[in-house]
Scaffold this motif. Structure first.
Motif, PDB file in Angstrom:
ATOM      1  N   ASN A   1       8.762 -13.436 -11.076  1.00 30.74           N
ATOM      2  CA  ASN A   1       9.314 -14.766 -10.840  1.00 30.74           C
ATOM      3  C   ASN A   1       9.861 -14.883  -9.417  1.00 30.74           C
ATOM      4  N   TYR A   2      10.055 -16.121  -8.979  1.00 29.71           N
ATOM      5  CA  TYR A   2      10.643 -16.385  -7.669  1.00 29.71           C
ATOM      6  C   TYR A   2      11.296 -17.757  -7.719  1.00 29.71           C
ATOM      7  N   GLN A   3      12.097 -18.074  -6.711  1.00 25.45           N
ATOM      8  CA  GLN A   3      12.811 -19.347  -6.679  1.00 25.45           C
ATOM      9  C   GLN A   3      12.035 -20.397  -5.886  1.00 25.45           C
ATOM     10  N   VAL A   4      12.222 -21.653  -6.295  1.00 29.97           N
ATOM     11  CA  VAL A   4      11.606 -22.793  -5.606  1.00 29.97           C
ATOM     12  C   VAL A   4      12.728 -23.766  -5.270  1.00 29.97           C
ATOM     13  N   CYS A   5      12.674 -24.343  -4.049  1.00 24.99           N
ATOM     14  CA  CYS A   5      13.741 -25.266  -3.650  1.00 24.99           C
ATOM     15  C   CYS A   5      13.181 -26.527  -3.019  1.00 24.99           C
ATOM     16  N   ALA A   6      14.044 -27.526  -2.866  1.00 25.41           N
ATOM     17  CA  ALA A   6      13.665 -28.794  -2.249  1.00 25.41           C
ATOM     18  C   ALA A   6      13.544 -28.631  -0.732  1.00 25.41           C
ATOM     19  N   ALA A   7      12.844 -29.575  -0.120  1.00 24.16           N
ATOM     20  CA  ALA A   7      12.658 -29.558   1.337  1.00 24.16           C
ATOM     21  C   ALA A   7      13.908 -30.106   2.015  1.00 24.16           C
ATOM     22  N   ASP A   8      14.951 -29.319   2.016  1.00 30.52           N
ATOM     23  CA  ASP A   8      16.246 -29.710   2.586  1.00 30.52           C
ATOM     24  C   ASP A   8      16.786 -28.506   3.358  1.00 30.52           C
ATOM     25  N   VAL A   9      17.034 -28.683   4.638  1.00 31.61           N
ATOM     26  CA  VAL A   9      17.479 -27.571   5.480  1.00 31.61           C
ATOM     27  C   VAL A   9      18.768 -26.964   4.937  1.00 31.61           C
ATOM     28  N   LYS A  10      19.662 -27.800   4.426  1.00 34.48           N
ATOM     29  CA  LYS A  10      20.921 -27.276   3.894  1.00 34.48           C
ATOM     30  C   LYS A  10      20.689 -26.358   2.695  1.00 34.48           C
ATOM     31  N   VAL A  11      19.697 -26.706   1.881  1.00 35.39           N
ATOM     32  CA  VAL A  11      19.382 -25.872   0.718  1.00 35.39           C
ATOM     33  C   VAL A  11      18.829 -24.525   1.176  1.00 35.39           C
ATOM     34  N   LEU A  12      17.978 -24.551   2.189  1.00 32.63           N
ATOM     35  CA  LEU A  12      17.444 -23.295   2.729  1.00 32.63           C
ATOM     36  C   LEU A  12      18.567 -22.438   3.299  1.00 32.63           C
ATOM     37  N   MET A  13      19.529 -23.074   3.956  1.00 31.55           N
ATOM     38  CA  MET A  13      20.670 -22.343   4.509  1.00 31.55           C
ATOM     39  C   MET A  13      21.492 -21.688   3.397  1.00 31.55           C
ATOM     40  N   GLU A  14      21.591 -22.360   2.256  1.00 36.79           N
ATOM     41  CA  GLU A  14      22.314 -21.780   1.122  1.00 36.79           C
ATOM     42  C   GLU A  14      21.613 -20.532   0.597  1.00 36.79           C
ATOM     43  N   HIS A  15      20.281 -20.556   0.570  1.00 33.55           N
ATOM     44  CA  HIS A  15      19.522 -19.378   0.147  1.00 33.55           C
ATOM     45  C   HIS A  15      19.746 -18.215   1.120  1.00 33.55           C
ATOM     46  N   VAL A  16      19.798 -18.536   2.406  1.00 31.88           N
ATOM     47  CA  VAL A  16      20.042 -17.504   3.419  1.00 31.88           C
ATOM     48  C   VAL A  16      21.415 -16.872   3.188  1.00 31.88           C
ATOM     49  N   GLU A  17      22.428 -17.707   3.005  1.00 33.70           N
ATOM     50  CA  GLU A  17      23.776 -17.176   2.819  1.00 33.70           C
ATOM     51  C   GLU A  17      23.883 -16.362   1.534  1.00 33.70           C
ATOM     52  N   ALA A  18      23.179 -16.798   0.483  1.00 33.62           N
ATOM     53  CA  ALA A  18      23.232 -16.079  -0.791  1.00 33.62           C
ATOM     54  C   ALA A  18      22.674 -14.669  -0.650  1.00 33.62           C
ATOM     55  N   LEU A  19      21.564 -14.531   0.084  1.00 32.70           N
ATOM     56  CA  LEU A  19      20.989 -13.201   0.285  1.00 32.70           C
ATOM     57  C   LEU A  19      21.941 -12.327   1.101  1.00 32.70           C
ATOM     58  N   ILE A  20      22.548 -12.918   2.130  1.00 35.41           N
ATOM     59  CA  ILE A  20      23.499 -12.160   2.948  1.00 35.41           C
ATOM     60  C   ILE A  20      24.681 -11.695   2.103  1.00 35.41           C
ATOM     61  N   GLN A  21      25.178 -12.595   1.244  1.00 32.26           N
ATOM     62  CA  GLN A  21      26.299 -12.231   0.369  1.00 32.26           C
ATOM     63  C   GLN A  21      25.933 -11.072  -0.556  1.00 32.26           C
ATOM     64  N   ASN A  22      24.736 -11.138  -1.103  1.00 34.18           N
ATOM     65  CA  ASN A  22      24.312 -10.129  -2.072  1.00 34.18           C
ATOM     66  C   ASN A  22      23.982  -8.789  -1.428  1.00 34.18           C
ATOM     67  N   HIS A  23      23.518  -8.847  -0.173  1.00 31.93           N
ATOM     68  CA  HIS A  23      23.017  -7.604   0.424  1.00 31.93           C
ATOM     69  C   HIS A  23      24.004  -6.932   1.362  1.00 31.93           C
ATOM     70  N   PHE A  24      24.737  -7.725   2.160  1.00 30.65           N
ATOM     71  CA  PHE A  24      25.644  -7.137   3.139  1.00 30.65           C
ATOM     72  C   PHE A  24      27.085  -7.218   2.645  1.00 30.65           C
ATOM     73  N   MET A  25      27.849  -6.244   2.992  1.00 27.81           N
ATOM     74  CA  MET A  25      29.263  -6.233   2.598  1.00 27.81           C
ATOM     75  C   MET A  25      30.007  -7.340   3.336  1.00 27.81           C
ATOM     76  N   LYS A  26      30.773  -8.110   2.598  1.00 28.14           N
ATOM     77  CA  LYS A  26      31.514  -9.218   3.204  1.00 28.14           C
ATOM     78  C   LYS A  26      32.630  -8.693   4.116  1.00 28.14           C
ATOM     79  N   VAL A  27      32.789  -9.357   5.263  1.00 24.16           N
ATOM     80  CA  VAL A  27      33.812  -8.954   6.232  1.00 24.16           C
ATOM     81  C   VAL A  27      35.132  -9.621   5.872  1.00 24.16           C
ATOM     82  N   PHE A  28      36.186  -8.826   5.702  1.00 23.28           N
ATOM     83  CA  PHE A  28      37.501  -9.377   5.359  1.00 23.28           C
ATOM     84  C   PHE A  28      38.441  -9.269   6.555  1.00 23.28           C
TER      85      PHE A  28
END
Length: 738
Positions: A711-738
């Motif tokens: 399976n994979y994700q599908v999203c609308a043609a909205d730059v903000k939505v794509l940016m949310e996907h980018v941030e989600a991957l960063i959150q899941n993969h890289f340790m958050k800076v505190f």
């Protein structure tokens, strides 16, 4: 050197009767000239030695003496000035006395006693076999490898009546020992000088000086943006980017693309012919080390990266072979990589370069927009990184949900792991590419990612110079293959025909010509999305109200051609302001018109046409019926256009950019096979039953078996939505800076 020049001017002045004023002026000028000459030569050497390395018979002693004379430096021959003085006997006597192994050990110990600076040193042919002594030499020296063809070395040694060299035992040929030593030369050199047949010792000495000067001057290999404005030299030096910078950053801050400030290096015909007997990896090494400054990627590291990229990852040992199709048409097969497209030739290499160049303390997210082939190639390339590199480098790929083949989609979704993500977008490739550019140039967004997550963005599309540069290699290699096969002699022209939408592949061929490959015409082949064809014919780039049409060749379903910007920067003689105006107009008004004199320059060696869907299918069927060979849908587009535009006075190399297995439904339709089964896997099995040439791609078969239910994700043609996907991957993969 300074005193010799000075004395000549004193004698000249004593013979000429001139006024006191003129004499003083001449005196001052003479002193300045002499001092400048001496200082410029001395600064080249500094406190470093120039160390010449190469096989016996390479000319190290002869060339070293000339280099020493030109620099006013002492010349040290390790044979005469170190070994024989240490041993009180000749090298030949020592070798006969102690044998190979002990000789190498004692030779290494003797070299450890060498303590000198600012001089020219000629090593023995066997010095590089001793690790400790070479580490000692490199501490205070720039090692220059005189790369002479083995055939020339053998001929020279025969003339010198040398029938045995160090390390050569009974049953070992001279050719074998020369080949064996190459691995050690590759390990130690800082710069390489190609010593082609017929070149004089004076010419080689000049090459050595040029290579050392480049090594000492990293500014010579700087990069600028295609949209940068001309500025003074001080401003240029403060804003200069290096290869490692452009690899990491991907896109220039002003939205332009990075290009070498002084252009690409040029090889002589003799240097190209030097590469005829080389493997693809060896050709890549020599070409790329001329384009990548050694302070960015040292030659030994570059070779390690190239061996990883082109070692066991390709199903054909020639990596990018050239196959005769019919008449004077030849196919450059670029689909033997793990994901079955030409993108593998760059994207097996680029991730390794990226991982080497990025700062070890930073996290990076690679943004990818794909029209089909790039996505899987990027994901495969980055999946081969070492685990430590994967922890700090992640990849997200956006693709048009309904704009790629089912097999291409299956390839991509199979690579989803901890550091990778695949997202289908309900739009076309141009939107995906534009969205990525917007993210790059949104300083608030990129700043937020850096502060909040310690993550930076980069790109692996051909907007990244490290993605484009390796493509130059296979265009050069294809020409050399034709020469090697006696189809043409070096210097004879060829045409190239390339299916392209983003202009990167054809631009790489243009760069190969700039570097000295005799390409006559570049034939740009479009499908029904023929905006590039119209532009090349008219100079008008117009996408107002134009909709992208889905086609059988989705990898060239592109309306906004990114790499065209680099070519326009080239023909505009580096006028960044003009390039900025053109692409601002394209972005805002959706068109621009090229001035007539620039259009004429564009059309000097670039022609274009397009192919309809029906013509594409007809070409696949016709070629299969006459030759048994199956073209993929993109190569068929190029075949149709090549038939239409080539004048048959020289060979044409058609870039076969993908394996037909990726587009099985279209191939089955073209071959008029009645039953087209529904699943991609069954389609490939059906094609395989026809015993096609080349065979069905085994890697794709294995991928489909593994990924049928992913399976994979599908999203609308909205730059903000794509940016949310980018941030989600960063959150899941890289340790958050505190």
């Amino acid at each position: 050197m300074f005193h010799l020049v000075w004395n000549r001017h004193l004698k000249l002045m004593s013979r000429i009767m001139v006024s006191d004023v003129y004499l003083k002026l001449l005196f001052a000028r003479s002193f300045a000239l002499a001092r400048t000459t001496w200082m410029s030569m001395h600064s080249l050497v500094g406190d470093k030695n120039i160390v010449l390395m190469g096989p016996p018979g390479a000319g190290k002693t002869t060339v070293g003496k000339i280099v020493g004379q030109k620099l006013g430096s002492c010349f040290i021959d390790v044979d005469d000035d170190v070994l024989e003085k240490t041993w009180n006997m000749s090298v030949a006597e020592k070798l006969k006395d102690v044998g190979n192994e002990q000789f190498l050990e004692e030779e290494g110990k003797a070299l450890l006693n060498l303590s000198t600076s600012g001089n020219v040193v000629s090593l023995t042919g066997s010095n590089p076999l001793n690790t400790a002594s070479m580490e000692h030499v490199k501490k205070n020296g720039i090692v220059v490898y005189l790369d002479v063809p083995s055939e020339s070395i053998i001929d020279r040694l025969q003339l010198m009546k040398v029938d045995r060299i160090v390390g050569q035992g009974p049953g070992t040929s001279l050719r074998d020992i020369l080949q064996y030593r190459k691995q050690f030369y590759k390990k130690w050199y800082d710069v390489r000088v190609l010593c082609e047949n017929g070149v004089t010792a004076d010419d080689v000495a000049e090459k050595v000086l040029h290579a050392v000067k480049r090594y000492q001057d990293s500014y010579s290999d700087g990069f600028i943006s295609t949209r940068s404005l001309r500025c003074n030299k001080d401003e240029q030096k403060s804003s200069i980017k290096y290869f490692s910078d452009v690899v990491v950053e991907g896109l220039a801050p002003d939205g332009g693309l990075f290009v070498p400030e002084i252009g690409l290096p040029k090889f002589t015909p003799g240097e190209w012919q030097h590469l005829l007997a080389a493997t693809y990896a060896e050709r890549a090494q020599i070409i790329l080390e001329r384009c990548i400054h050694p302070t960015d990627v040292p030659a030994s590291k570059l070779w390690e990266i190239i061996e990883t990229a082109y070692g066991q990852n390709f199903t054909c040992s020639k990596i990018a072979p050239v196959r005769h199709l019919a008449g004077n048409q030849f196919l450059l097969e670029l689909f033997h990589g793990p994901t079955a497209s030409f993108k593998d030739l760059a994207l097996q290499l680029m991730p390794q370069l990226f991982a080497y160049c990025v700062p070890k303390s930073c996290n990076y997210l690679i943004l990818v927009a794909t029209s089909g082939d790039t996505g899987s190639a990027v994901l495969d390339g980055f999946s081969r990184l070492k685990e430590a590199d994967k922890q700090r480098i992640a990849v997200i790929t956006f693709f048009p949900q309904d704009g790629i083949s089912q097999i291409q989609k299956s390839q991509m979704i199979g690579y989803q792991e901890g550091n990778t993500k695949v997202v289908g977008v309900k739009s076309d490739f141009d939107f995906c590419q534009s969205a990525i550019k917007q993210m790059f140039t949104n300083s608030d967004y990129t700043g937020f990612l850096t502060v909040e997550y310690g993550a930076a963005l980069s790109a692996a599309n051909s907007i990244n110079w490290a993605r484009l540069l390796p493509q130059v290699v296979y265009h050069a290699s294809a020409y050399l293959n034709l020469v090697e096969q006696d189809i043409i002699s070096f210097g004879s022209p060829v045409d190239v025909c390339i299916p392209t939408g983003n202009f990167g592949n054809i631009l790489a061929a243009i760069y190969a010509k700039m570097m000295g490959i005799p390409i006559r015409k570049f034939i740009c082949a479009s499908n029904q999305n023929n905006v590039l064809t119209e532009f090349i014919k008219t100079g008008l780039y117009d996408i107002k109200g134009r909709k992208l049409m889905k086609s059988l060749s989705p990898a060239v379903d592109i309306l906004k051609s990114s790499n065209l910007e680099r070519h326009l920067h080239l023909i505009a003689n580096g006028d960044g302001q003009l390039v900025m105006q053109l692409f601002s107009s394209l972005e805002n008004q959706h068109y621009f018109q090229l001035q007539r004199h620039f259009l004429e320059k564009l059309q000097q060696d670039l022609v274009a046409d397009w192919c309809s869907e029906e013509e594409c299918l007809d070409a696949i069927r016709s070629v299969f019926n006459t030759t048994g060979y199956i073209l993929d849908t993109h190569t068929a587009v190029a075949k149709v256009v090549a038939d239409r535009l080539q004048d048959k006075t020289c060979p044409v190399i058609i870039s076969s950019t993908a394996h037909y297995s990726k587009f099985a439904p279209a191939i089955l339709q073209a071959l008029r096979i009645g039953e087209i089964k529904q699943t991609p896997l069954s389609q490939l099995h059906l094609l395989n039953s026809y015993n096609p040439l080349p065979p069905v791609h085994r890697g794709l078969l294995e991928t489909l078996k593994k990924n049928e239910k992913q399976n994979y994700q599908v999203c609308a043609a909205d730059v903000k939505v794509l940016m949310e996907h980018v941030e989600a991957l960063i959150q899941n993969h890289f340790m958050k800076v505190f």
